[in-house]
Design a protein around this motif. Structure first.
Motif, mmCIF file in Angstrom:
data_model
loop_
_atom_site.group_PDB
_atom_site.id
_atom_site.type_symbol
_atom_site.label_atom_id
_atom_site.label_comp_id
_atom_site.label_asym_id
_atom_site.label_seq_id
_atom_site.Cartn_x
_atom_site.Cartn_y
_atom_site.Cartn_z
ATOM 1 N N THR A 105 -5.093 38.275 -11.423
ATOM 2 C CA THR A 105 -6.332 37.503 -11.458
ATOM 3 C C THR A 105 -6.841 37.370 -12.890
ATOM 4 O O THR A 105 -6.713 38.287 -13.696
ATOM 5 N N LYS B 282 -10.191 35.071 -14.864
ATOM 6 C CA LYS B 282 -11.289 34.129 -14.701
ATOM 7 C C LYS B 282 -10.904 32.717 -15.133
ATOM 8 O O LYS B 282 -11.322 31.732 -14.517
ATOM 9 N N GLU B 283 -10.089 32.602 -16.168
ATOM 10 C CA GLU B 283 -9.704 31.266 -16.637
ATOM 11 C C GLU B 283 -8.906 30.475 -15.597
ATOM 12 O O GLU B 283 -8.834 29.241 -15.676
ATOM 13 N N THR C 61 -9.840 29.858 -12.753
ATOM 14 C CA THR C 61 -10.812 29.084 -11.972
ATOM 15 C C THR C 61 -11.197 27.778 -12.664
ATOM 16 O O THR C 61 -11.791 26.904 -12.028
ATOM 17 N N GLN C 62 -10.869 27.640 -13.934
ATOM 18 C CA GLN C 62 -11.393 26.513 -14.721
ATOM 19 C C GLN C 62 -11.065 25.127 -14.169
ATOM 20 O O GLN C 62 -11.954 24.273 -14.116
ATOM 21 N N GLU D 47 -20.498 32.107 -9.850
ATOM 22 C CA GLU D 47 -21.231 32.402 -11.094
ATOM 23 C C GLU D 47 -21.184 31.213 -12.049
ATOM 24 O O GLU D 47 -22.204 30.827 -12.615
ATOM 25 N N GLU D 48 -20.006 30.658 -12.241
ATOM 26 C CA GLU D 48 -19.836 29.524 -13.158
ATOM 27 C C GLU D 48 -20.661 28.323 -12.726
ATOM 28 O O GLU D 48 -21.220 27.622 -13.556
ATOM 29 N N TRP E 78 -16.423 34.557 -9.259
ATOM 30 C CA TRP E 78 -16.351 33.915 -10.571
ATOM 31 C C TRP E 78 -16.735 32.438 -10.477
ATOM 32 O O TRP E 78 -17.464 31.926 -11.325
ATOM 33 N N ARG F 144 -12.842 38.046 -5.646
ATOM 34 C CA ARG F 144 -13.067 38.047 -7.094
ATOM 35 C C ARG F 144 -13.144 36.611 -7.618
ATOM 36 O O ARG F 144 -14.060 36.258 -8.362
ATOM 37 N N TYR F 145 -12.194 35.763 -7.200
ATOM 38 C CA TYR F 145 -12.225 34.366 -7.631
ATOM 39 C C TYR F 145 -13.460 33.646 -7.104
ATOM 40 O O TYR F 145 -14.092 32.872 -7.829
#
Length: 175
Positions: free
Chosen positions: A157, A159-160, A162-163, A23-24, A20, A16-17
């Protein structure tokens, strides 16, 4: 710069990470690749789950470290633990040589735990841990939480998470 997110995931949290992040960054993604599949990339982001004190698939980077000279390598670990700084410092120091610690940026992202997604070997290991946890007279909050997660899966998990890694890689790509 040609960028790839390579990962190895057993239960889906690392995947999942990885998705993400890819994609980013708008980059390629490879599940459990061979070294030849990632060797031509300028930026190699590698992620794996934390298992039994190790990082799933890290061998790919460690055994090819000399071949990665001139490339940007970034690691991320995914674990169900809270990611306390002192524990993560010890984790990375166990896994990476002093040279690697200084040259490879490394990040932690909190994952989850779902006993039903484990394979047979991991279930056996986790059953041993469960028995140990059940026998504790005064479990810590982390130990009690882990024991509860055997019956009720947990997913931390986001998404943030991953920032910081994404920002770091963008700074590499943008020079």
């Amino acid at each position: 710069m040609k960028t790839v997110v390579a990962y190895r995931s057993k239960t889906g949290y690392t995947e999942r990470y990885a998705r993400w992040i890819a994609e980013e960054l708008g980059c390629d993604i490879k599940n459990d690749p061979s070294f030849s599949e990632i060797a031509d990339y300028d930026v190699i982001i590698y992620g794996g789950g934390m298992y039994a004190g190790g990082l799933n698939g890290l061998k790919l980077i460690r055994k090819n470290y000399d071949k990665l000279a001139g490339k940007h390598v970034v690691l991320f670990a995914v674990g169900s633990n809270p990611g306390r700084e002192n524990e993560l410092t010890a984790f990375w120091a166990r896994l990476l040589s002093e040279e690697m610690l200084g040259s490879i940026p490394h990040f932690f992202m909190r994952g989850g735990f779902d006993y039903s997604k484990l394979g047979t070997a991991d279930r056996i290991l986790m059953n041993m841990l469960k028995k140990r946890l059940q026998n504790l007279k005064n479990p810590t909050e982390d130990e009690a939480g882990m024991l509860a997660a055997y019956d009720t899966p947990v997913d931390f998990t986001a998404k943030e998470n991953t920032q910081p890694l994404v920002d770091h890689v963008r700074s590499i790509i943008q020079g």
